[in-house]
Design a protein around this motif. Structure first.
Motif, PDB file in Angstrom:
ATOM      1  N   THR A  24       0.833  -1.208   0.000  1.00 31.41           N
ATOM      2  CA  THR A  24       0.000   0.000   0.000  1.00 31.41           C
ATOM      3  C   THR A  24       0.861   1.249   0.000  1.00 31.41           C
ATOM      4  OG1 THR A  24      -1.781  -1.143   1.190  1.00 31.41           O
ATOM      5  CG2 THR A  24      -1.768   1.270   1.279  1.00 31.41           C
ATOM      6  N   THR A  45      -7.982 -11.877  -2.040  1.00 30.92           N
ATOM      7  CA  THR A  45      -8.542 -10.689  -1.375  1.00 30.92           C
ATOM      8  C   THR A  45      -7.539  -9.537  -1.325  1.00 30.92           C
ATOM      9  OG1 THR A  45      -7.814 -11.438   0.823  1.00 30.92           O
ATOM     10  CG2 THR A  45     -10.008 -12.135   0.083  1.00 30.92           C
ATOM     11  N   ARG A  47      -6.164  -7.464  -3.546  1.00 31.17           N
ATOM     12  CA  ARG A  47      -6.445  -6.203  -4.234  1.00 31.17           C
ATOM     13  C   ARG A  47      -7.469  -5.367  -3.459  1.00 31.17           C
ATOM     14  NH1 ARG A  47      -4.716  -4.998  -9.218  1.00 31.17           N
ATOM     15  NH2 ARG A  47      -4.288  -7.184  -9.690  1.00 31.17           N
ATOM     16  N   ARG A  48      -8.498  -6.022  -2.944  1.00 32.23           N
ATOM     17  CA  ARG A  48      -9.508  -5.296  -2.166  1.00 32.23           C
ATOM     18  C   ARG A  48      -8.910  -4.758  -0.875  1.00 32.23           C
ATOM     19  NH1 ARG A  48     -11.810  -6.557   2.244  1.00 32.23           N
ATOM     20  NH2 ARG A  48     -11.323  -8.791   2.099  1.00 32.23           N
ATOM     21  N   ARG A  49      -8.112  -5.566  -0.184  1.00 31.02           N
ATOM     22  CA  ARG A  49      -7.512  -5.118   1.070  1.00 31.02           C
ATOM     23  C   ARG A  49      -6.565  -3.946   0.840  1.00 31.02           C
ATOM     24  NH1 ARG A  49      -4.318  -9.376   3.424  1.00 31.02           N
ATOM     25  NH2 ARG A  49      -4.457 -10.569   1.499  1.00 31.02           N
ATOM     26  N   ARG A  51      -6.741  -1.787  -1.629  1.00 28.00           N
ATOM     27  CA  ARG A  51      -7.561  -0.627  -1.993  1.00 28.00           C
ATOM     28  C   ARG A  51      -8.154   0.026  -0.732  1.00 28.00           C
ATOM     29  NH1 ARG A  51     -10.421  -3.077  -5.491  1.00 28.00           N
ATOM     30  NH2 ARG A  51     -12.160  -3.596  -4.124  1.00 28.00           N
ATOM     31  N   ASP A  52      -8.619  -0.809   0.216  1.00 26.00           N
ATOM     32  CA  ASP A  52      -9.180  -0.283   1.458  1.00 26.00           C
ATOM     33  C   ASP A  52      -8.112   0.438   2.284  1.00 26.00           C
ATOM     34  OD1 ASP A  52     -11.607  -1.353   0.749  1.00 26.00           O
ATOM     35  OD2 ASP A  52     -11.480  -3.085   2.094  1.00 26.00           O
ATOM     36  N   GLU A  53      -6.918  -0.154   2.365  1.00 20.22           N
ATOM     37  CA  GLU A  53      -5.834   0.460   3.121  1.00 20.22           C
ATOM     38  C   GLU A  53      -5.391   1.774   2.475  1.00 20.22           C
ATOM     39  OE1 GLU A  53      -4.247  -0.588   6.032  1.00 20.22           O
ATOM     40  OE2 GLU A  53      -5.875  -2.045   6.190  1.00 20.22           O
ATOM     41  N   ARG A  55      -7.214   3.792   0.624  1.00 14.72           N
ATOM     42  CA  ARG A  55      -8.249   4.801   0.870  1.00 14.72           C
ATOM     43  C   ARG A  55      -8.121   5.361   2.289  1.00 14.72           C
ATOM     44  NH1 ARG A  55     -12.447   1.746   0.324  1.00 14.72           N
ATOM     45  NH2 ARG A  55     -12.531   1.981  -1.941  1.00 14.72           N
ATOM     46  N   ARG A 286     -12.423  -4.841   9.017  1.00 15.86           N
ATOM     47  CA  ARG A 286     -12.854  -4.342   7.710  1.00 15.86           C
ATOM     48  C   ARG A 286     -12.876  -5.489   6.718  1.00 15.86           C
ATOM     49  NH1 ARG A 286      -9.121  -0.434   8.914  1.00 15.86           N
ATOM     50  NH2 ARG A 286      -7.715  -1.227   7.342  1.00 15.86           N
TER      51      ARG A 286
END
Length: 286
Positions: A24, A45, A47-49, A51-53, A55, A286
């Motif tokens: 990240t 998971t 890519r999603r994790r 992206r969340d981090e 953001r 999350r």
């Protein structure tokens, strides 16, 4: 050395908490990343994790908004790191596993490629003595979360080359981090001091002398610690903390580093801290 026809690229091994955090940080600084893990569930998971981090980091002002983000590639094979400029291993704190991965990395990348172990306690030279090209290996102890904590512990092993340390400084400059170089040895500086303190704090709670909340409040209010030791344990990951304590205990003989029964019990119960939603405190996952 640069791969991809001159593009500088970071390869990160391990899609756990630290691997995602390091990736990240790099992506948020515009650095292309190849994230490698053999665990298909974690890779699925990732890519999603990330992206969340990313953001969250941008909302907190820890990473710039609106700038170009680095490309993220996901892979399950060490061969994907062959053209990396820098490689960071961020797998679990088990020396045998780290050695195996570093042997594979050394066989895949060009000689002279910076190879970093993100270890909190295992001596760099212990790994260097078991892998090819030990002069290309250095330690960088990223703190969690890597995008929020700007100072890093950099470990130079006895066999680490000067050009390797230069490459470390180049990488940290790209990531916008400050490195403090320390000598090699079990736990280096931060873990040698902090992990024993956390272990003592857990023992105080186990003995019934204070609650976790009171221990942390005393350390914050009386001694000026921004985060108490037990909340810090939850952030590190109690499972990771226990692994590091065993490393310190085995390599120093310090009984103060033998993991507290309370820490061992929390690991056995799956209460690993923030990442599982429960440790010494409870969290929203999350």
């Amino acid at each position: 050395m640069t791969g991809n026809g001159g593009e500088r690229r970071l390869a990160v091994f391990g899609a756990g908490v630290m691997g995602i955090g390091i990736a990240t940080l790099a992506v948020g600084r515009g650095v292309p990343v190849t994230l490698v893990d053999v665990d298909q569930e974690r890779l699925g998971t990732a890519r999603r994790r990330l992206r969340d981090e990313l953001r969250l980091a941008q909302m907190m002002g820890a990473l710039p908004r609106g700038g170009p983000a680095g490309e993220l590639q996901l892979a399950d094979s060490v061969a994907a790191a062959a053209d990396a400029t820098w490689v960071i291993e961020a797998i679990t704190e088990v020396a045998e596993l780290k050695t195996k991965v570093h042997r594979e990395i050394a066989a895949a990348v060009a000689p002279g490629t910076l190879r970093v172990t993100n270890t909190s306690s295992i001596p760099v030279d212990e790994l260097a003595g078991q892998v090819p090209g030990p002069e290309d290996l250095a330690g960088i102890h990223f703190m969690n979360p890597p995008y929020l904590i700007g100072t890093l512990e950099v470990v130079r092993g006895p066999r680490t080359a000067e050009r390797t340390m230069t490459a470390v400084q180049e990488l940290l400059a790209v990531l916008g981090r400050k490195g403090i170089v320390v000598g090699d040895g079990p736990g280096f500086v931060t873990s040698r001091v902090l992990h024993r303190m956390i272990n003592d704090a857990a023992n105080v709670v186990e003995e019934g002398r204070a609650t976790a909340e009171d221990v942390d409040a005393l350390m914050e209010g009386c001694l000026g610690h921004p985060t108490g030791p037990l909340r810090t344990a939850d952030l590190i990951g109690i499972d990771n903390l226990v692994d590091s304590l065993w490393v310190l205990h085995e390599r120093t003989g310090d009984e103060g580093c033998r993991p507290s029964e309370l820490l061992l019990r929390k690991v056995a119960e799956g209460h690993h801290g923030r990442k599982t939603g429960r440790g010494f405190y409870e969290y929203e996952v999350r």
